[in-house]
Design a protein around this motif. Structure first.
Motif, short mmCIF file in Angstrom:
data_model
loop_
_atom_site.label_atom_id
_atom_site.label_comp_id
_atom_site.label_asym_id
_atom_site.label_seq_id
_atom_site.Cartn_x
_atom_site.Cartn_y
_atom_site.Cartn_z
N ARG A 34 -40.41 49.11 8.94
CA ARG A 34 -39.44 50.06 8.39
C ARG A 34 -39.40 51.31 9.26
N GLY A 35 -38.19 51.80 9.45
CA GLY A 35 -37.99 53.06 10.15
C GLY A 35 -37.25 54.02 9.24
N PRO A 36 -36.90 55.17 9.74
CA PRO A 36 -36.16 56.15 8.94
C PRO A 36 -34.69 55.76 8.81
N ARG A 37 -33.98 56.43 7.94
CA ARG A 37 -32.53 56.32 7.81
C ARG A 37 -32.04 54.93 7.41
N GLY A 38 -32.91 54.15 6.79
CA GLY A 38 -32.53 52.80 6.38
C GLY A 38 -32.57 51.78 7.51
N LEU A 39 -33.17 52.15 8.62
CA LEU A 39 -33.25 51.26 9.78
C LEU A 39 -34.54 50.44 9.73
N LEU A 40 -34.49 49.31 10.38
CA LEU A 40 -35.68 48.49 10.61
C LEU A 40 -35.88 48.44 12.12
N PHE A 41 -37.10 48.73 12.57
CA PHE A 41 -37.41 48.68 14.00
C PHE A 41 -38.06 47.33 14.31
N ALA A 42 -37.49 46.62 15.26
CA ALA A 42 -38.05 45.33 15.69
C ALA A 42 -38.53 45.53 17.12
N GLU A 66 -42.71 49.48 22.45
CA GLU A 66 -43.51 49.69 21.24
C GLU A 66 -42.78 50.67 20.32
N VAL A 67 -43.25 50.78 19.09
CA VAL A 67 -42.60 51.60 18.08
C VAL A 67 -42.54 53.08 18.50
N THR A 68 -43.45 53.53 19.35
CA THR A 68 -43.43 54.92 19.80
C THR A 68 -42.16 55.25 20.59
N TYR A 69 -41.46 54.22 21.07
CA TYR A 69 -40.19 54.41 21.77
C TYR A 69 -39.20 55.16 20.88
N PHE A 70 -39.34 54.99 19.56
CA PHE A 70 -38.40 55.60 18.63
C PHE A 70 -38.88 56.96 18.11
N ALA A 71 -39.79 57.59 18.82
CA ALA A 71 -40.22 58.94 18.46
C ALA A 71 -39.10 59.95 18.76
N ASP A 72 -38.15 59.58 19.60
CA ASP A 72 -37.02 60.43 19.97
C ASP A 72 -35.99 60.41 18.84
N GLU A 73 -35.89 61.50 18.11
CA GLU A 73 -34.98 61.59 16.96
C GLU A 73 -33.52 61.39 17.35
N LEU A 74 -33.14 61.85 18.54
CA LEU A 74 -31.75 61.67 18.98
C LEU A 74 -31.45 60.19 19.22
N LEU A 75 -32.40 59.45 19.76
CA LEU A 75 -32.20 58.02 19.96
C LEU A 75 -32.07 57.31 18.62
N VAL A 76 -32.87 57.70 17.64
CA VAL A 76 -32.78 57.09 16.31
C VAL A 76 -31.41 57.38 15.70
N LYS A 77 -30.91 58.60 15.84
CA LYS A 77 -29.58 58.93 15.33
C LYS A 77 -28.50 58.11 16.03
N HIS A 78 -28.66 57.93 17.35
CA HIS A 78 -27.72 57.11 18.13
C HIS A 78 -27.68 55.69 17.57
N GLU A 79 -28.84 55.10 17.37
CA GLU A 79 -28.90 53.72 16.87
C GLU A 79 -28.40 53.64 15.43
N GLU A 80 -28.64 54.67 14.63
CA GLU A 80 -28.11 54.67 13.26
C GLU A 80 -26.58 54.69 13.28
N LEU A 124 -23.16 59.26 23.84
CA LEU A 124 -23.76 58.77 25.08
C LEU A 124 -25.08 59.49 25.36
N LYS A 125 -25.06 60.80 25.23
CA LYS A 125 -26.25 61.60 25.55
C LYS A 125 -27.43 61.23 24.64
N ASP A 126 -27.17 61.10 23.34
CA ASP A 126 -28.24 60.76 22.41
C ASP A 126 -28.84 59.39 22.72
N GLY A 127 -28.01 58.48 23.26
CA GLY A 127 -28.48 57.15 23.61
C GLY A 127 -29.13 57.08 24.99
N GLY A 128 -29.19 58.22 25.68
CA GLY A 128 -29.82 58.25 27.00
C GLY A 128 -28.89 57.85 28.13
#
Length: 155
Positions: A34-42, A66-80, A124-128
């Motif tokens: 489980r991740g934040p914002r209703g996301l599941l991290f695989a 690894e799951v630490t890849y999603f420590a970047d809040e902007l990336l998580v928002k991009h994927e959401e 684009l920027k949030d996704g790197g």
């Protein structure tokens, strides 16, 4: 989670995109958390396609990292934002539309993301991603041919 995020979670279950994401995670032997914002991290996705740091199907964000890849809040928002795109497009129709966006963007810029409307709407920027300017088609083709010629040959 907000009320709207719950709506997205349920909607992407109903439209089967999250279930498809979980199936892809299983095939790719990824560990789902489980991740934040209703996301599941695989994480630990092992297939070589698609070539991306992360990609989203429904509410499932798949990554070889690894799951630490999603420590970047902007990336998580991009994927959401991508998960919202699945919700708005009623699920799996997002996949072929996204591929069209990749092809058009690549033809216009030599980059699969720069002019892809789905990546632009997700930021684009949030996704790197770095936005690349439009270029003549012949330049894009020459870049692709050059990349193919420079690839290592053999096993």
């Amino acid at each position: 989670m907000t009320g709207w995020q719950w709506v997205k979670v349920v909607g992407n279950l109903v439209n089967l995109s999250t279930l498809a994401g979980l199936a892809v995670a299983k095939v790719g032997r990824a560990r789902v958390r489980r991740g934040p914002r209703g996301l599941l991290f695989a994480n630990g996705y092992r297939l070589g396609f698609p070539v991306a740091g992360a990609f989203t199907i429904g509410n499932v964000v798949l990554s070889k990292h690894e799951v630490t890849y999603f420590a970047d809040e902007l990336l998580v928002k991009h994927e959401e934002r991508h998960s919202w795109q699945y919700f708005c497009l009623l699920g799996l129709p997002m996949l072929p539309l996204y591929v069209v966006g990749v092809v058009v963007s690549w033809l216009l810029t030599g980059c699969p993301a720069s002019r892809n409307p789905f990546e632009r709407m997700a930021s684009l920027k949030d996704g790197g991603y770095v936005e690349r300017p439009m270029q003549p088609l012949n330049r894009t083709v020459m870049q692709a041919l050059s990349a193919l010629r420079s690839r290592p040959k053999g096993p």
